[in-house]
Design an enzyme around this catalytic site. Structure first.
Site, PDB file in Angstrom:
ATOM      1  N   SER A  23     -37.037  67.725 -13.681  1.00 48.57           N
ATOM      2  CA  SER A  23     -37.848  66.703 -13.017  1.00 48.57           C
ATOM      3  C   SER A  23     -39.348  66.947 -13.120  1.00 48.57           C
ATOM      4  CB  SER A  23     -37.429  66.585 -11.562  1.00 48.57           C
ATOM      5  OG  SER A  23     -37.543  67.839 -10.930  1.00 48.57           O
ATOM      6  N   HIS A  59     -32.033  62.761 -12.474  1.00 44.09           N
ATOM      7  CA  HIS A  59     -33.104  61.997 -13.122  1.00 44.09           C
ATOM      8  C   HIS A  59     -32.656  61.374 -14.451  1.00 44.09           C
ATOM      9  CE1 HIS A  59     -36.624  62.723 -10.559  1.00 44.09           C
ATOM     10  NE2 HIS A  59     -36.059  63.876 -10.278  1.00 44.09           N
ATOM     11  N   LYS A  68     -32.151  57.703  -6.656  1.00 42.48           N
ATOM     12  CA  LYS A  68     -33.282  57.565  -7.576  1.00 42.48           C
ATOM     13  C   LYS A  68     -33.193  56.226  -8.309  1.00 42.48           C
ATOM     14  CE  LYS A  68     -34.475  62.304  -7.340  1.00 42.48           C
ATOM     15  NZ  LYS A  68     -33.929  63.641  -7.443  1.00 42.48           N
TER      16      LYS A  68
HETATM   17  C1  LIG Z   1     -33.670  64.569  -6.449  1.00 43.84           C
HETATM   18  C2  LIG Z   1     -32.672  65.535  -6.897  1.00 43.84           C
HETATM   19  C3  LIG Z   1     -31.593  65.871  -6.077  1.00 43.84           C
HETATM   20  C4  LIG Z   1     -31.487  65.361  -4.659  1.00 43.84           C
HETATM   21  O1  LIG Z   1     -31.052  64.052  -4.621  1.00 43.84           O
HETATM   22  P1  LIG Z   1     -31.126  63.232  -3.245  1.00 43.84           P
HETATM   23  O2  LIG Z   1     -30.157  62.150  -3.460  1.00 43.84           O
HETATM   24  O3  LIG Z   1     -32.527  62.789  -3.085  1.00 43.84           O
HETATM   25  O4  LIG Z   1     -30.704  64.180  -2.162  1.00 43.84           O
HETATM   26  C5  LIG Z   1     -30.644  66.718  -6.573  1.00 43.84           C
HETATM   27  N1  LIG Z   1     -30.744  67.251  -7.819  1.00 43.84           N
HETATM   28  C6  LIG Z   1     -31.781  66.963  -8.625  1.00 43.84           C
HETATM   29  C7  LIG Z   1     -31.829  67.556  -9.984  1.00 43.84           C
HETATM   30  C8  LIG Z   1     -32.778  66.096  -8.196  1.00 43.84           C
HETATM   31  O5  LIG Z   1     -33.803  65.818  -8.991  1.00 43.84           O
END
Ligand SMILES: *Cc1c(COP(=O)(O)O)cnc(C)c1O
Length: 393
Positions: free
Chosen positions: A182, A210, A241
């Protein structure tokens, strides 16, 4: 009142001394291409709402309909009475979307990693994890009773070195990676990882938070992008996301789902997602499966924005996704860049130590299908202006 909380007061004081104490910006409306932040309208280059689905009218209507049909809350964990029909329908649709046998939905991506990892490995197992994996993976690894080994970021030689050395000492070995990292927007080397997993008889776990909704056919994710269906044991996605709502899930073989429904602690001990979230998510996934316009717009915007910054002479790193880092360097300079941009009407987070190594600060521009060309032109103009003021270009 006792003085027992003095230790926290001291720690907060230290944050202020170190210049890292934060107050949270207040978004006074929905998460869209522009947001009203602390009373000021700014172009939003800081959300994970890649496809603009968080404010899609059809998605919002579906949330309302779900409330009408199923109420505001689910009333219990899934294993008691919280397993509403709507959630079963969502899992079925997600399995079809991901082209995997089964999907198990959790309440968030973080909670999914924490719940799934501890459920699938045990004492006597080894987890081999990329050094840049997400915090929720790190927490899941800590909660499991397995040993861990860390390999250098995306370094498949280092991964193989660990497997060669340690494979025989353990019963199960689980290789874990983010699908898309990310901070830099680079992809995991999944084809090579899958090959190594086969060679050394290991399990594979890809957190595609992502990548889902961004890469692959209609946003099916990194595994689809590399055409590795059926070859990754645990594929994690978020519904928070690109999908624009909230939740996390594991896409896998059926037996994994059967096990998670018995041993995934967030499923057993935390209330199921509310109907509004599930209804909205169902609609988002339906829309994505029907049309490539969401992902097409996202990529068009990302290419447009990247080309402009590149031409201006910014170092935009090695991203392979719409995540666009603008490399700045010094941490303080990075934060100043971000602050000045906000004053100019562009909200983009500065990412500094400890999220990235010291003085590898960057602005992290998150491009979305929701942005108009006008938004992107405005942002580029301001990034150029401040970039020149700060001698970055
Ligand atoms: C954002 C993210 C999460 C967390 O996801 P949420 O649904 O916001 O709790 C988990 N793993 C990765 C790789 C992320 O980028």
């Amino acid at each position: 009142m006792s003085n027992n909380l003095e230790y926290l007061e001291k720690q907060v004081e230290q944050l202020k001394k170190d210049g890292v104490y934060r107050t949270l910006p207040i978004n006074e409306g929905p998460c869209d291409n522009r947001v009203s932040l602390d009373g000021k309208e700014v172009v939003n280059l800081s959300s994970n709402n890649y496809l603009g689905l968080a404010t899609d009218k059809k998605v919002m209507e579906a949330a309302k309909q779900a409330i009408n049909d199923y109420g505001a809350g689910t009333g219990s964990v899934r294993t008691i009475v919280g397993n509403q029909l709507l959630l079963e329908q969502l899992e079925e649709l997600l399995a079809e979307f991901k082209r995997e046998e089964a999907v198990t939905v959790f309440q968030s991506g973080l909670n999914c990693n924490i719940g799934a990892i501890q459920a699938i490995v045990n004492k006597g197992d080894l987890i081999v994890s990329d050094e840049l994996n997400h915090a929720s993976i790190i927490d899941g690894v800590r909660l499991s009773r397995a040993d861990k080994a860390i390999y250098k970021h995306s370094d498949m030689d280092d991964l193989e070195r660990i497997l060669k050395e340690k494979r025989d000492d353990y019963s199960n070995v689980l290789i874990i990676t983010d699908g898309v990292f990310s901070m830099d927007g680079d992809l995991a080397k999944l084809p090579k990882m899958v090959e190594l997993a086969k060679k050394y008889n290991c399990l594979t776990y890809v957190d595609d938070a992502h990548g889902s909704g961004v890469l692959g056919e209609n946003g099916r994710g990194t595994v689809d992008h590399f055409n590795l269906h059926g070859q990754v044991d645990f594929i994690i996605g978020t519904l928070s996301k690109a999908i624009g709502v909230i939740g996390g899930y594991v896409a896998s073989k059926k037996v994994v789902k059967e096990w998670l429904l018995h041993r995934g602690r967030p499923i057993l001990f935390s209330t199921a997602l509310p109907p509004a979230a599930i209804g909205a998510t169902l609609k988002s996934v339906e829309l994505l499966m029907k049309s490539t316009k969401y992902t097409d717009n996202l990529w068009e915007n990302a290419k447009y924005f990247k080309a402009k910054l590149d031409k201006l002479g910014f170092d935009i790193g090695k991203s392979e996704t719409p995540i666009t880092p603008v490399m700045v360097g010094k941490d303080a300079l990075t934060m100043e860049f971000s602050k000045k941009l906000l004053a100019e009407g562009v909200f983009v987070s500065g990412i500094v130590f400890p999220t990235v190594p010291k003085n590898k600060g960057r602005l992290r521009c998150m491009i979305s299908a929701a942005h108009t060309k006008k938004d992107l032109d405005f942002a580029v103009e301001k990034i150029e202006k401040v970039g020149r003021e700060l001698n970055i270009i």
